[in-house]
Every structure is written in structure tokens, then in C-alpha cells.
Design a protein around this motif. Structure first.
Motif, PDB file in Angstrom:
ATOM      1  N   LEU A 272       0.861  -1.323  -0.079  1.00 24.59           N
ATOM      2  CA  LEU A 272       0.017  -0.152   0.083  1.00 24.59           C
ATOM      3  C   LEU A 272       0.896   1.194   0.041  1.00 24.59           C
TER       4      LEU A 272
ATOM      5  N   ILE B 132       2.476   1.606  -3.550  1.00 21.96           N
ATOM      6  CA  ILE B 132       1.769   2.244  -4.630  1.00 21.96           C
ATOM      7  C   ILE B 132       1.433   3.671  -4.358  1.00 21.96           C
ATOM      8  N   VAL B 133       1.147   4.109  -3.124  1.00 28.23           N
ATOM      9  CA  VAL B 133       0.716   5.307  -2.855  1.00 28.23           C
ATOM     10  C   VAL B 133       1.881   6.501  -3.166  1.00 28.23           C
TER      11      VAL B 133
ATOM     12  N   MET C 212      -0.953  11.073   4.290  1.00 30.01           N
ATOM     13  CA  MET C 212      -2.183  10.246   4.194  1.00 30.01           C
ATOM     14  C   MET C 212      -1.960   8.773   4.396  1.00 30.01           C
TER      15      MET C 212
ATOM     16  N   PHE D 108      -3.746   6.176   7.281  1.00 28.80           N
ATOM     17  CA  PHE D 108      -4.337   4.848   6.782  1.00 28.80           C
ATOM     18  C   PHE D 108      -3.486   3.555   7.665  1.00 28.80           C
TER      19      PHE D 108
ATOM     20  N   ARG E 265      -7.542  20.030  -0.841  1.00 29.32           N
ATOM     21  CA  ARG E 265      -8.015  19.351  -2.110  1.00 29.32           C
ATOM     22  C   ARG E 265      -8.871  18.333  -1.384  1.00 29.32           C
ATOM     23  N   PHE E 266      -8.476  17.659  -0.611  1.00 33.88           N
ATOM     24  CA  PHE E 266      -8.916  16.525   0.025  1.00 33.88           C
ATOM     25  C   PHE E 266     -10.242  16.992   0.881  1.00 33.88           C
TER      26      PHE E 266
ATOM     27  N   LYS F 189     -13.209  20.201  -2.518  1.00 36.76           N
ATOM     28  CA  LYS F 189     -13.325  20.370  -3.908  1.00 36.76           C
ATOM     29  C   LYS F 189     -14.309  20.503  -4.532  1.00 36.76           C
TER      30      LYS F 189
ATOM     31  N   TRP G  78     -16.523   7.771  -0.483  1.00 37.94           N
ATOM     32  CA  TRP G  78     -15.362   8.373  -0.408  1.00 37.94           C
ATOM     33  C   TRP G  78     -14.748   8.454  -1.961  1.00 37.94           C
TER      34      TRP G  78
ATOM     35  N   GLY H   3     -14.519  11.659  -5.221  1.00 39.16           N
ATOM     36  CA  GLY H   3     -13.253  12.117  -5.687  1.00 39.16           C
ATOM     37  C   GLY H   3     -13.154  12.111  -7.217  1.00 39.16           C
TER      38      GLY H   3
ATOM     39  N   MET I 245      -7.501  -1.025  -9.759  1.00 38.57           N
ATOM     40  CA  MET I 245      -7.167  -1.499  -8.334  1.00 38.57           C
ATOM     41  C   MET I 245      -5.878  -0.353  -7.555  1.00 38.57           C
ATOM     42  N   VAL I 246      -5.054  -0.064  -8.308  1.00 43.98           N
ATOM     43  CA  VAL I 246      -4.067   0.773  -8.269  1.00 43.98           C
ATOM     44  C   VAL I 246      -4.571   2.293  -7.922  1.00 43.98           C
TER      45      VAL I 246
ATOM     46  N   PHE J  25      -6.724   2.337  -4.971  1.00 39.05           N
ATOM     47  CA  PHE J  25      -5.835   2.420  -3.462  1.00 39.05           C
ATOM     48  C   PHE J  25      -5.268   3.588  -3.415  1.00 39.05           C
ATOM     49  N   THR J  26      -4.583   4.188  -4.458  1.00 39.75           N
ATOM     50  CA  THR J  26      -4.093   5.719  -4.427  1.00 39.75           C
ATOM     51  C   THR J  26      -5.030   6.770  -4.212  1.00 39.75           C
ATOM     52  N   GLN J  27      -6.097   6.661  -4.888  1.00 38.35           N
ATOM     53  CA  GLN J  27      -7.180   7.649  -4.874  1.00 38.35           C
ATOM     54  C   GLN J  27      -7.741   7.495  -3.424  1.00 38.35           C
ATOM     55  N   GLY J  28      -7.869   6.275  -2.845  1.00 41.22           N
ATOM     56  CA  GLY J  28      -8.501   6.006  -1.751  1.00 41.22           C
ATOM     57  C   GLY J  28      -7.959   6.887  -0.548  1.00 41.22           C
ATOM     58  N   VAL J  29      -6.472   6.583  -0.617  1.00 38.57           N
ATOM     59  CA  VAL J  29      -5.535   7.216   0.472  1.00 38.57           C
ATOM     60  C   VAL J  29      -5.364   8.776   0.302  1.00 38.57           C
ATOM     61  N   ASP J  30      -5.287   9.110  -1.123  1.00 37.56           N
ATOM     62  CA  ASP J  30      -5.005  10.481  -1.323  1.00 37.56           C
ATOM     63  C   ASP J  30      -6.220  11.356  -0.829  1.00 37.56           C
TER      64      ASP J  30
END
Lengths: 300, 274
Positions: free
Chosen positions: A174, A177-178, A219, A223, A296-297, A300, B154, B158, B265-266, B269-274
Motif C-alpha cells: 500500500l 503504490i501510494v 495520508m 491509513f 483538496r482533500f 473540492k 469516498w 473524488g 485497483m491501483v 488504492f491511491t485515490q482512496g488514500v490520497d
């Protein structure tokens, strides 16, 4: 005012069904759970609906309950260590796979595999094939170097270390990838400008890349803290909290209280405290993220 | 130049080690699922053996694998599609309309994803017990909604925020209704987002342990709960081959889905966290 209502009234049928379900499965339990913390009843009292108001009694008992304090301590170590490790390794992996190389996409997809496997299944795989004291893969591997490994899941402090390893391995993808997405969003011109100014790779990472991915980093940190703090599956499927209460985290202790020991109201109080802790930690971090430029979180 | 090559070798080596460590558990469990009991008596890492499908046949015959697989699929399909059906319009309205307490609603949706699930489950368990419906499929499905619904709201908000409003407004001028524009214009342009939330919700619901552990009865037990019979003392206890086959049945579908729709999926996950 009236015009504004009229313009937005269409949104009601869109919003209300989801809101009702969401409130039923999360809002209702939070409120009822907090109320229950001030009462005393167990599972058999549920049917008869007998309960006694005891005020703060449950909370006072909890803070004198060694097993609860131990669970709080174990959970804190578990969370802090696995979060730090997964962030460090995750960021390093993201930096490693950042620059293009042949097969990058498939490698990145395969590195995500630990994250999509059911944690309970992962736990059982490790327990049966890796952590075994005699025939486990880890100890067989150590034997090559003449080291006789410990009983990973059955001895102190290795049991806690083992479940922390599981949690870390599960959460690295996780973070990776973030951070990878954050790195890819850095405009190429910024890196080029740094190169022209003579910044070498390490300086680019330290002074440009890491500062620019700060908000994704924060972020993912939030999580990671919240998921590690409530982690249950790895411990339930491997040590069940043992040996003794060496790996009994809050999630597991509360589960045991409610389902095994049947002290439901006491479990409610413990979960209220757990919610308050993680709620305030994430709240403080969220406020910090917003201040650090993650507006932005919200809006928006 | 030589120095760069050396660094690259280290880099590939590190990536290779990470790959091996990530995939080793999957490899080991797949290998063991094809071994006969006699083979399993030996060391767990033997590569050369005569593969057998007995373990797979036995989990179907003796341990009710298919029944639990059916339960799990039913649960995933119902909860994920229901949360998409109610969550996507909700996210759309949160993105487009000026709603009172909007920021509070979004904050609550996010907070739900941070709070411990056990906090929600205990009061729901009390309620279901009092109503006499604990252990039914309904109570399991309703409780399970706490996983996919917040993710859907959520993430979709976005995604909708990123879709320009202009096209919809052009549609209204052409006489389209709000709902018509939502169905014909907004939804099609949000398909990547919808794919992302469906993949994410499916994986999280499929893998969920705690909710079915408390909420599922014997009629609604999922494959994850079924897996626990190998560590508890039930019929299939301590049969490593069967256990391996069972785990393969749980993790391989999730891995295949994640590899096929990796892009979405990526994104999720990335949007969900960002």
C-alpha cells in the motif's frame, strides 16, 4: 436561502438511501456503543434487556485491568513498529521501481500480491509453513548458517516480532503504490531543473522528491496507523494472543471479552476507549495534513 | 558509467528479492496443495513429487467448500452491488449539490474507515441478538455494508469531482433531466472509477474475517470462516493438504482479479488514500 434549497433539493433521493444505511451500520453502533459503556450487562441479559447503569465504573475497572493495559501496550508497539517499518521499506521500494525498466508494470502488479491476499489466509500460511519451530522454512533456512531458530510463534519476544513482520509485509505494498503515484505526479521539469543545477540522485530524492510527496506520505501514514491499530486477522489466525497474552492486541482482547468472556458492556467500554484513541490520533494528523496543503482533500 | 551499472545491478537485485519474498508464500501454499498426505510428511519444501488433485476433491467432498464458496460469492455480490447502487448516487450528490453539513458527512465517511470495526460490530451484534436474527444472512450482509459503502462514497466523490460539470450542463440545456444526465453522461464517464471501487470493495469484503466471525451463522459461513476449521478442532483439523487447497481457493481468485484489473485497483488504492 429558499432558492438554494430549491436548486439542491434534487440531491435528496440520491443521498438519503446511502445515508440511512451508513448511519444504521456505523452511526447507530457508535452512539449505542458509547451509551452501553456506562451500563453493566452480559450476553444473557441482552434478551431480557436487563441492564444496570454504573456510570464510569467500567472505565475505572479498565484502567486497573492488567490485561487491558497490556493489550494497549502491545497494540502500541505493534502499530508503531509495523508502521515505521512499512513506511521505510515501502518508500524505498517505490524509489526502486520508479525509473522505467523492462517488465516494470508486471513487477509492480506482482509486488501488490501480499496486499490482496486475505490476512487470515496469509497468517495461516506463515504459521504452518514458515514459522514452524522444526520444519518451518525460516528455521530450515537458518540451519544452513548453523543457527537454530526459535519457536517463532510460541516464545517471547519472537511471537510479537513474528506478527509484526506479517503486518509489515502486508502493508508495504500500500505504501509503495501510494508513494509511487506521488512520485509519478512530480512534474518532470522540476527534476530536470534540479539536474541542471547539479543535484545528484540522492539530493534529488532528499530535497525534491520526499518534500513533494509529503501529503501522500501523511495520508498513507494515517491509513497505516488506523489499520494496524485495529489489526485482528493476523493475530487471530496465528498466535490467538499467545503465548500468554504476549500478542493480545486491543482488537483481540475486545473480541475475547465480547464473544468468549461474554462481558458485553465491558467490551463496549474498551472499544469506546479504542475508538477515542484512534479517532483523536487520526483527527490530529488529518488537521495537520490539511494545514500542510491537503485542502483538496476536503473541499473540492 | 561502470558505477551506474553497478548501482543498477543492486537495484534489480533488491527488486528481485522483494518479488521473491512477496510471492514465496503463494508459491509454497500452491505447491503443498498438490501434495499427497505421504508427501506432506516430509519436509515442506520438496519440489519434486507426483502432483495430486485429491486435496481439492476432498475439500469439496468433505469440508463443504462449495457451499461456503457459494455463500461468500452471494455475500460479495449483494453487498458490493448494493453499496454501488446506493453509494454512487450519494457520492454524485455530495460532489454536485450544496448540501447542508456536507463536510461533516464526508468527514464521517472518512472517520468510519479509520475507526476499529469491532466498535461497530458489538452494538450491531447486540441488536441482532435482541431481534432474534443473529446468524442470519440478513444480519451478516447488513453489517458487511460497513466495508464497501464508505469506500464507494469516498472514492466516487473524488472521481466525480474530477469530471467537469460542463457536459452535464449542456445536457440540461438540451432538455435532459438530472437523472437522465446522471445515467447517460456521468456514469459512463466515471466507469474507471466505478471499476476501481468494485475491485476494492470485492477484495475487502471477500477477505473480511472479523464481521463473519461474529455475524455469520452455520448457514451463512464464508470461506474465510471455513478456513478456521483447520486451526480449530473440527472435522478437517490438522490436514495440511486440505488446508492448502482451501487457502488456494481463497487467495488465487483475489490475486487473479488484482492482476487482471491492476490498473483500476491501483487507482482505487491511491485515490482512496490520497
Amino acid at each position: 436561502m429558499f432558492k438554494r434549497v430549491k436548486e439542491n433539493v434534487w440531491s435528496f433521493p440520491y443521498l438519503v438511501p446511502a445515508l440511512i444505511v451508513l448511519l444504521a451500520v456505523t452511526g447507530y453502533p457508535v452512539v449505542v456503543g458509547i451509551i452501553n459503556s456506562f451500563y453493566k450487562f452480559d450476553l444473557s441479559d441482552i434478551i431480557t434487556n436487563e441492564r444496570k447503569f454504573v456510570g464510569l465504573d467500567n472505565f475505572i475497572k479498565l484502567f486497573a485491568d492488567d490485561r487491558f493495559l497490556n493489550a494497549l501496550y502491545i497494540t502500541t508497539i505493534y502499530t508503531v513498529v509495523s508502521v515505521i517499518l512499512s513506511l521505510i521499506i515501502g518508500v524505498l521500494l517505490a524509489l526502486l521501481i520508479e525509473r522505467p525498466f523492462p517488465g516494470k508494470n508486471i513487477v509492480r502488479s506482482l509486488l501488490l500480491v501480499p496486499m490482496v491476499m486475505a490476512p487470515a489466509a496469509t497468517g495461516i500460511i506463515w504459521k504452518n509453513f514458515f514459522f514452524g519451530p522444526e520444519h518451518g522454512i525460516i528455521n530450515n533456512f537458518l540451519k544452513i548458517f548453523g543457527i537454530s531458530g526459535p519457536g517463532w510463534l510460541t516464545s517471547y519476544p519472537w511471537a510479537l516480532i513474528s506478527v509484526i513482520i506479517l503486518e509489515t509485509v502486508f502493508s508495504i505494498p500500500l505504501v509503495m503504490i501510494v508513494i509511487d503515484a506521488g512520485l509519478m505526479s512530480i512534474p518532470n521539469s522540476v527534476i530536470e531543473a534540479a539536474k541542471i543545477d547539479g543535484a545528484n540522485y540522492y539530493r534529488q530524492v532528499l530535497h525534491i522528491k520526499i518534500p513533494m510527496i509529503r501529503s501522500s506520505f501523511l495520508m498513507v501514514l494515517i491509513f497505516r496507523i488506523s489499520t494496524s491499530f485495529r489489526s485482528f486477522d493476523f493475530i487471530y489466525s496465528t498466535t490467538m494472543g499467545g503465548p500468554g497474552t504476549n500478542t493480545e492486541t486491543l482488537g483481540l482482547y475486545i473480541y475475547n471479552l465480547a464473544i468468549r468472556i461474554l462481558k458485553i458492556s465491558y467490551a463496549s467500554s474498551a472499544s469506546t476507549i479504542m475508538g477515542i484513541i484512534i479517532g483523536s490520533v487520526t483527527f490530529i494528523l488529518l488537521v495537520y495534513v490539511m494545514r500542510a496543503g491537503g485542502e483538496r482533500f476536503w473541499s473540492k | 558509467m561502470v558505477k551506474i551499472k553497478v548501482i543498477n545491478i543492486f537495484r534489480y537485485l533488491a527488486i528481485l528479492i522483494a518479488l521473491i519474498l512477496s510471492l514465496l508464500p503463494v508459491f509454497v501454499v500452491i505447491l503443498n496443495s498438490f501434495k499427497s498426505p505421504a508427501e506432506l510428511q516430509k519436509l515442506s519444501m520438496s519440489f519434486f513429487f507426483k502432483p495430486t488433485l485429491d486435496n481439492y476433491i476432498d475439500i469439496v467432498r468433505e469440508c463443504e467448500f462449495l457451499f461456503q464458496l457459494k455463500n461468500t460469492l452471494f455475500m460479495v455480490i449483494v453487498t458490493v452491488s448494493l453499496s454501488a447502487i446506493i453509494g454512487i448516487p450519494a457520492a454524485y450528490s455530495l460532489s454536485r449539490a450544496k448540501i447542508l453539513f456536507k463536510n461533516w458527512i464526508m468527514f464521517f465517511v472518512l472517520l468510519v474507515r479509520f475507526l476499529p470495526y469491532i466498535m461497530f460490530i458489538i452494538p450491531l451484534f447486540i441488536l441482532m441478538t435482541r431481534l432474534g436474527i443473529s446468524g442470519t444472512q440478513f444480519s451478516l450482509f447488513l453489517t458487511m455494508m460497513m466495508i464497501p459503502l464508505p469506500i464507494t462514497i469516498w472514492l466516487m466523490k473524488g472521481f466525480f469531482d474530477d469530471i467537469p460539470v460542463d457536459v452535464e450542463e449542456a445536457a440540461y440545456i438540451d432538455g435532459s433531466s438530472r437523472f437522465g444526465a446522471f445515467l447517460r453522461i456521468v456514469i459512463p464517464s466515471a466507469t474507471p472509477g466505478i471499476a476501481a471501487i468494485i475491485v476494492l470493495s470485492t477484495i475487502f469484503t471477500w477477505n473480511q474475517l472479523l464481521i463473519p466471525l461474529i455475524m455469520a451463522g452455520s448457514e451463512s459461513r464464508t470461506v474465510i470462516i471455513g478456513l478456521l476449521q483447520f486451526i480449530g478442532g473440527e472435522t478437517c483439523f490438522a490436514r495440511v493438504g486440505l488446508m492448502s487447497a482451501w487457502i488456494v481457493g481463497i487467495i488465487v481468485p483475489a490475486i487473479i482479479i488484482s492482476l487482471i484489473v491492476n490498473k483500476y485497483m491501483v487507482k482505487g488504492f491511491t485515490q482512496g488514500v490520497d
